[in-house]
Write a protein that holds these residues in place. Structure first.
Motif, mmCIF file in Angstrom:
data_model
loop_
_atom_site.group_PDB
_atom_site.id
_atom_site.type_symbol
_atom_site.label_atom_id
_atom_site.label_comp_id
_atom_site.label_asym_id
_atom_site.label_seq_id
_atom_site.Cartn_x
_atom_site.Cartn_y
_atom_site.Cartn_z
ATOM 1 N N ASP A 91 0.834 -1.207 0.000
ATOM 2 C CA ASP A 91 0.000 0.000 0.000
ATOM 3 C C ASP A 91 0.867 1.255 0.000
ATOM 4 N N GLY A 92 1.990 1.203 0.707
ATOM 5 C CA GLY A 92 2.867 2.368 0.774
ATOM 6 C C GLY A 92 3.368 2.782 -0.590
ATOM 7 N N VAL A 93 3.738 1.814 -1.408
ATOM 8 C CA VAL A 93 4.192 2.111 -2.768
ATOM 9 C C VAL A 93 3.092 2.832 -3.546
ATOM 10 N N LYS A 94 1.883 2.326 -3.430
ATOM 11 C CA LYS A 94 0.757 2.929 -4.149
ATOM 12 C C LYS A 94 0.547 4.379 -3.713
ATOM 13 N N MET A 95 0.553 4.619 -2.400
ATOM 14 C CA MET A 95 0.287 5.960 -1.892
ATOM 15 C C MET A 95 1.417 6.930 -2.226
ATOM 16 N N VAL A 96 2.647 6.490 -2.062
ATOM 17 C CA VAL A 96 3.768 7.389 -2.307
ATOM 18 C C VAL A 96 3.909 7.700 -3.795
ATOM 19 N N LYS A 97 3.664 6.726 -4.657
ATOM 20 C CA LYS A 97 3.686 7.005 -6.097
ATOM 21 C C LYS A 97 2.635 8.066 -6.451
ATOM 22 N N TYR A 98 1.481 7.959 -5.821
ATOM 23 C CA TYR A 98 0.424 8.957 -6.044
ATOM 24 C C TYR A 98 0.924 10.329 -5.616
ATOM 25 N N ARG A 99 1.584 10.388 -4.449
ATOM 26 C CA ARG A 99 2.084 11.659 -3.944
ATOM 27 C C ARG A 99 3.166 12.245 -4.851
ATOM 28 N N ILE A 100 4.018 11.375 -5.395
ATOM 29 C CA ILE A 100 5.080 11.843 -6.289
ATOM 30 C C ILE A 100 4.482 12.553 -7.496
ATOM 31 N N LYS A 101 3.458 11.948 -8.059
ATOM 32 C CA LYS A 101 2.828 12.532 -9.243
ATOM 33 C C LYS A 101 2.120 13.848 -8.930
ATOM 34 N N LYS A 102 1.710 14.014 -7.660
ATOM 35 C CA LYS A 102 1.004 15.234 -7.249
ATOM 36 C C LYS A 102 1.927 16.231 -6.545
ATOM 37 N N ALA A 103 3.209 15.918 -6.435
ATOM 38 C CA ALA A 103 4.126 16.767 -5.668
ATOM 39 C C ALA A 103 4.139 18.191 -6.205
ATOM 40 N N PRO A 104 4.042 19.207 -5.299
ATOM 41 C CA PRO A 104 3.951 20.599 -5.739
ATOM 42 C C PRO A 104 5.271 21.213 -6.186
ATOM 43 N N ASP A 105 6.402 20.629 -5.768
ATOM 44 C CA ASP A 105 7.687 21.203 -6.182
ATOM 45 C C ASP A 105 8.745 20.102 -6.220
ATOM 46 N N PRO A 106 9.862 20.364 -6.918
ATOM 47 C CA PRO A 106 10.908 19.341 -7.104
ATOM 48 C C PRO A 106 11.511 18.841 -5.797
ATOM 49 N N GLU A 107 11.642 19.704 -4.808
ATOM 50 C CA GLU A 107 12.268 19.290 -3.560
ATOM 51 C C GLU A 107 11.439 18.231 -2.843
ATOM 52 N N ILE A 108 10.124 18.467 -2.761
ATOM 53 C CA ILE A 108 9.247 17.480 -2.128
ATOM 54 C C ILE A 108 9.213 16.193 -2.953
ATOM 55 N N LYS A 109 9.190 16.336 -4.258
ATOM 56 C CA LYS A 109 9.190 15.157 -5.131
ATOM 57 C C LYS A 109 10.432 14.310 -4.890
ATOM 58 N N GLU A 110 11.574 14.965 -4.749
ATOM 59 C CA GLU A 110 12.823 14.253 -4.499
ATOM 60 C C GLU A 110 12.752 13.467 -3.192
ATOM 61 N N LYS A 111 12.210 14.104 -2.144
ATOM 62 C CA LYS A 111 12.080 13.434 -0.847
ATOM 63 C C LYS A 111 11.139 12.232 -0.948
ATOM 64 N N LEU A 112 10.082 12.403 -1.705
ATOM 65 C CA LEU A 112 9.109 11.317 -1.850
ATOM 66 C C LEU A 112 9.708 10.130 -2.609
ATOM 67 N N ILE A 113 10.530 10.422 -3.603
ATOM 68 C CA ILE A 113 11.194 9.337 -4.337
ATOM 69 C C ILE A 113 12.136 8.579 -3.407
ATOM 70 N N ASP A 114 12.842 9.305 -2.544
ATOM 71 C CA ASP A 114 13.699 8.648 -1.550
ATOM 72 C C ASP A 114 12.868 7.756 -0.626
ATOM 73 N N THR A 115 11.688 8.246 -0.251
ATOM 74 C CA THR A 115 10.798 7.449 0.596
ATOM 75 C C THR A 115 10.355 6.181 -0.125
ATOM 76 N N LEU A 116 10.034 6.315 -1.404
ATOM 77 C CA LEU A 116 9.614 5.154 -2.195
ATOM 78 C C LEU A 116 10.720 4.101 -2.231
ATOM 79 N N MET A 117 11.946 4.543 -2.439
ATOM 80 C CA MET A 117 13.064 3.607 -2.459
ATOM 81 C C MET A 117 13.226 2.921 -1.096
ATOM 82 N N LEU A 118 13.008 3.697 -0.036
ATOM 83 C CA LEU A 118 13.116 3.151 1.314
ATOM 84 C C LEU A 118 12.058 2.076 1.567
ATOM 85 N N ILE A 119 10.862 2.298 1.039
ATOM 86 C CA ILE A 119 9.787 1.306 1.216
ATOM 87 C C ILE A 119 10.196 -0.035 0.599
#
Length: 464
Positions: A91-119
């Motif tokens: 479920d985490g992969v699904k939610m974080v991928k959704y957040r990545i696509k909706k990320a408002p700026d590159p910095e948050i997107k970068e953090k979210l991608i790191d989170t996805l890799m961590l999952i």
């Protein structure tokens, strides 16, 4: 164990929860934590909350705001009781991928991608075995991780390569189709940029082709058309990516050096012959040398088949025949069919039409649904027409027999209908005209024995 965690959405500020964005940074795994963490009651409660909100989000087809509450409780569970259920990571992969696509700026997107890799990493850490088969699933999870990284950060293709290379090392022919595609894409990108030698691309192509063929065979035998189509598409994609690297001079450059260094390496010889044959580089001297050497070291019907084909291409028909005869002992009946037709072609080139027909009929007997042998025999009859008669009737009669064969070909092999109809249309005017039939006291529909080497019974027809 103390956790160093920075969480946007669920971490330090509840106000950020409403914004619907989260990432984990500085997270340290707890390898010795109990299944439901150190506070099992809270874990079970928060696990239930996250799953409930996640179901609501899923039921909305992943469109409503339930994801905000789902990620709040998911984040707590992820950090505090990561062994509770594998669904945390699915479920985490699904939610974080959704957040990545909706990320408002590159910095948050970068953090979210790191989170996805961590999952993905934490799933490997806490759930290294598949819940059903109990077999290791590190390769499969790494495959998903690599594909996701390429999806969101294609510029990190070198890191993607490392991840997917390990995935394929672990899973081999059992890796998923997209893993093969993205792995090969990273290789071709590195080769195009001059970061690796093209030999790596060729060797990877050879390896992946074997894995894909394994899956095609498996799903073909299982009658799974959906999976079969999937792997055919995978093969097509890889073939397209390989095309710029599949030039004969490149392949010969790569394999010539290997051949010179290890001329008696049977596995290498098989690889060289297979690759050059597949890419239609059979005119290259290396193909000839490797094929002959392979037959010397490991005589087999398969290598005899390759030598026979090579000699046919060189119009060395008499020399090709004993090799092709040996090739008919192969276990692969489809290739035996081909070997028989090649034999028929060799005998035709030597003007030995009876033997050519005999081999074609053997091919037809082996594969009754294949129309090519009958079409081949029809062509033999056409070629023989002028030499098999001495008058206006006997010189025309072979065309009756030829058209019979073309009709037989399309009857057993409907895919040849259009091609055979064209031949029937082309040669039917060569039938004897009505006045010739009258002169020889014949009527349409009569039975007639075609003479010469053809020696078959046919039906009288007039040219139209």
């Amino acid at each position: 164990m103390k956790l160093k965690v920075l969480i946007v959405l669920a971490g330090l500020s509840l106000s950020l929860l409403a914004s619907g964005s989260e990432y984990l940074d500085g997270f340290n795994p707890q390898n010795d934590i109990p299944k439901y963490g150190n506070d099992s009651a809270t874990c079970v409660a928060n696990l239930s909350l996250y799953r409930e909100f996640y179901k609501q989000w899923k039921q909305s087809k992943y469109t409503n705001d339930a994801i905000t509450d789902a990620t709040k409780w998911w984040s707590w569970v992820f950090q505090n009781c990561p062994r509770a259920t594998e669904n945390i990571y699915i479920d985490g992969v699904k939610m974080v991928k959704y957040r990545i696509k909706k990320a408002p700026d590159p910095e948050i997107k970068e953090k979210l991608i790191d989170t996805l890799m961590l999952i993905y990493d934490q799933r490997i850490n806490y759930f290294p075995l598949h819940y059903k088969s109990k077999k290791p699933q590190e390769g499969a999870i790494l495959g998903r991780k690599g594909v996701s990284l390429y999806e969101f950060k294609p510029q990190e293709y070198k890191q993607v390569y490392d991840i997917l290379n390990r995935s394929i090392e672990l899973d081999k022919e059992n890796a998923s189709g997209p893993v093969y595609v993205y792995y090969f894409r990273t290789l071709t990108k590195m080769a195009t940029k001059g970061e690796i030698d093209t030999i790596a691309v060729v060797e990877a192509y050879d390896q992946l082709s074997d894995y894909i063929e394994f899956n095609l065979k498996k799903y073909r035998e299982a009658g799974n058309d959906k999976k079969l189509e999937h792997y055919e598409n995978i093969r097509g994609t890889i073939e397209k990516n390989f095309e710029p690297f599949a030039q004969c001079h490149d392949l010969v450059r790569i394999y010539n050096k290997k051949f010179d260094e290890n001329p008696e390496d049977v596995d290498l010889l098989k690889k060289i012959v297979k690759m050059l044959d597949k890419k239609k580089c059979v005119e290259e001297p290396l193909y000839f040398e490797a094929t002959i050497k392979l037959y010397d070291l490991e005589p087999s019907p398969e290598s005899a088949y390759l030598i026979g084909k090579m000699m046919l291409n060189q119009k060395r028909y008499k020399e090709a025949i004993p090799y092709m005869e040996d090739a008919t002992k192969m276990e692969n009946t489809e290739k035996v069919d081909d070997a028989l037709i090649f034999l028929a072609q060799a005998y035709r080139a030597m003007n030995n039409f009876p033997m050519a027909r005999k081999k074609a009929l053997e091919a037809a007997k082996l594969n009754p649904d294949w129309g090519k042998p009958y079409a081949f025999i029809g062509d033999l009859y056409v070629i023989s027409a002028n030499d098999c008669g001495s008058d206006d009737l006997t010189k025309k009669a072979p065309y009756w027999a030829a058209v019979d064969m073309y009709k037989k070909a399309k009857a057993v092999d409907p895919e040849m209908t259009s091609e055979m109809n064209e031949l029937i249309r082309r040669y039917s005017p060569y039938f004897p005209p009505a006045e010739v039939l009258f002169f020889y006291n014949l009527q349409e529909g009569d039975s007639y024995d075609v003479g010469c080497w053809i020696n078959v019974k046919t039906t009288v027809r007039a040219a139209k």
